[in-house]
Write an enzyme that holds these catalytic residues in place. Structure first.
Site, short mmCIF file in Angstrom:
data_model
loop_
_atom_site.label_atom_id
_atom_site.label_comp_id
_atom_site.label_asym_id
_atom_site.label_seq_id
_atom_site.Cartn_x
_atom_site.Cartn_y
_atom_site.Cartn_z
CB CYS A 215 -1.48 1.88 -8.21
SG CYS A 215 0.08 1.24 -7.57
CB ALA B 232 -10.82 19.33 -8.04
CG PHE C 50 -1.87 -1.17 1.25
CD1 PHE C 50 -3.04 -1.15 0.50
CD2 PHE C 50 -1.58 -2.29 1.99
CE1 PHE C 50 -3.92 -2.24 0.52
CE2 PHE C 50 -2.44 -3.39 2.01
CZ PHE C 50 -3.61 -3.35 1.27
CE LYS D 126 2.13 10.84 -5.68
NZ LYS D 126 1.72 9.88 -4.61
N GLY E 270 -3.19 9.10 -12.35
CA GLY E 270 -2.35 8.35 -13.29
C GLY E 270 -1.49 7.38 -12.49
#
Length: 441
Positions: A260, A252, A152, A320, A257
């Site tokens: 995962c 928002a 995770f 990100k 992307g």
């Protein structure tokens, strides 16, 4: 404990390094010889804050080793982690080829009782399949038990997550195997949740699908906010204060992307299809995200009659911040369309430009700073919320030919643009025009 980790991609390398940091002897195995040689020198093949430092430390303290030879890693291992890739097939299902290859290697080489931990993200039922595969092909009368232990980790904070996670999920057939894996992970100090194998497999997919759903939901709310003159940032804060909802994954933007969410949502749809269940909600999540990645393009087309010949600065390329991962990044879709529309694209990302060059169209111009990217640009697009972009001096936009900004990540507070003479388009918030000086709501 002696541990072997097969696969040194994102999951495998972070897992191996983290296990060595808590005191285990870890041998990481990969078939890529060049990659192994670099890692032996403490050079990480991926960008992840804190990873290289921990690699170097544990190599020096002789707890972390790298090899291309499975037999070398397996010979002393009490536990073998499978952390190879499960890429997406054309139909959206998970490709288990690499997992199966490792399972056969284990069957061939393991000569003592061993626990095999599947760390890779795999469909429900895969652990049973791998257990059967190993049992049918093992060459000696040893007990090899397969345990599910999904990861995770969040890219950009994976090392932190290893030591500060919400839970460690262990799915096992026997209490003894579950206890051994629990003891291995005990030094992390993270709560352990033990369950059956198939539930553990489903937990991974369900968690990612739920988080993807939150992202698509807030993006749909953002699209409505634009039409009713509301501010999605304020809405997200308001609903996030409800403890039943929580404030995470309510930012928002132009969609999710990475390695995962896109892959796992599609894989879960395939799992549902196999049991003849029509997962309508998740279908909507996937569709919303695809549309959201194209939202800035639509905003540009609404603002300009044509993009032909316009110099467009693209700030941020990775999916990100704090990662060099370009998988399913919005920049891929957006830059390709900009070039098709005849724009000159000038791009900057502090980390991912080398990876971007392998994926994006060849005509893109890459520069070494935000300042260089926006110099004399007609438009600037923000696609990744890197800190150096979020906290940049807004006056820099005045070096553009026309200070027009389309922010796909809502990096700036609207109040900060007051009197800036910058035309600012964001997601789910009112447009700020250069004529607005004191008209912010």
């Amino acid at each position: 404990m002696n541990i072997a980790v097969v696969g040194t991609g994102y999951v495998g390398l972070v897992t191996g390094v983290s296990l060595s940091e808590i005191g285990h002897q870890v041998t990481c195995i990969d078939i890529d010889a060049d990659k192994i040689e670099k890692m032996k020198k403490g050079i990480s093949p991926i960008y992840e804050p804190g990873l290289s430092e921990l690699m170097a430390k544990n190599i020096e303290e002789k707890r972390l080793f790298f090899t291309t030879k499975h037999e070398e890693g397996f010979s002393t291992a009490d536990v073998i982690y499978i952390a190879v890739g499960t890429p997406e097939n054309e139909d959206g299902s998970a490709n288990l080829t690499y997992v199966e290859v490792v399972a056969l290697k284990i069957s061939e080489l393991v000569t003592k009782n061993t626990i095999v931990v599947i760390k890779s993200t795999v469909p429900v039922g895969t652990n049973d399949l791998i257990q059967e595969l190993i049992n049918n092909h093992k060459r000696t009368d040893v007990t090899i038990e397969v345990v599910s232990n999904p990861e995770f980790l969040k890219e950009g904070s994976a090392i932190y997550d290893s030591f500060h996670g919400d839970r460690i999920v262990i799915g096992a057939r026997s209490e003894q195997a579950a206890h051994i894996i629990e003891e291995i992970n005990k030094p992390f100090g993270v709560p352990v949740y033990k369950t059956d194998i198939r539930s553990a497999e489903m937990i991974k997919y369900a968690a990612n699908a739920f988080l993807a759903t939150k992202i698509s939901f807030i993006n749909e709310i953002a699209n409505i906010c634009e039409r009713v003159n509301a501010d999605v940032e304020e809405v997200a804060k308001g609903i996030g204060m409800d403890q039943r909802i929580g404030n995470k994954f309510l930012k928002a933007g132009i969609g999710y992307g990475g390695s995962c969410f896109p892959k796992d949502t599609k894989a879960l749809l395939k799992i549902a299809g196999y049991v003849e269940y029509d997962f309508e909600l998740l279908k909507g999540v996937v569709t919303v995200n695809k549309n959201q990645q194209e939202l800035l393009l639509q905003k540009l087309k609404n603002r300009f009659d044509s993009l032909q010949g316009k110099r467009i600065a693209v700030l941020g390329l990775a999916f990100k911040p704090n990662t060099d991962d370009m998988r399913e990044a919005a920049s891929i879709v957006i830059t390709e369309e900009l070039v098709k529309q005849g724009a000159q694209v000038v791009a900057y990302d502090p980390i991912s430009m080398e990876n971007a060059k392998k994926l994006l169209v060849s005509s893109i111009i890459y520069v070494n700073s935000v300042e260089e990217a926006i110099q004399n640009a007609d438009v600037a697009l923000i696609l990744t919320e890197w800190d150096e972009i979020k906290y940049m001096n807004l006056d820099l936009f005045k070096t553009m030919k026309t200070p027009i900004v389309f922010d796909g990540r809502n990096c700036f507070e609207l109040d900060s643009l007051k009197d800036s003479m910058i035309e600012y388009h964001s997601i789910g918030r009112p447009v700020i025009t250069r004529e607005m000086t004191n008209a912010l709501i």
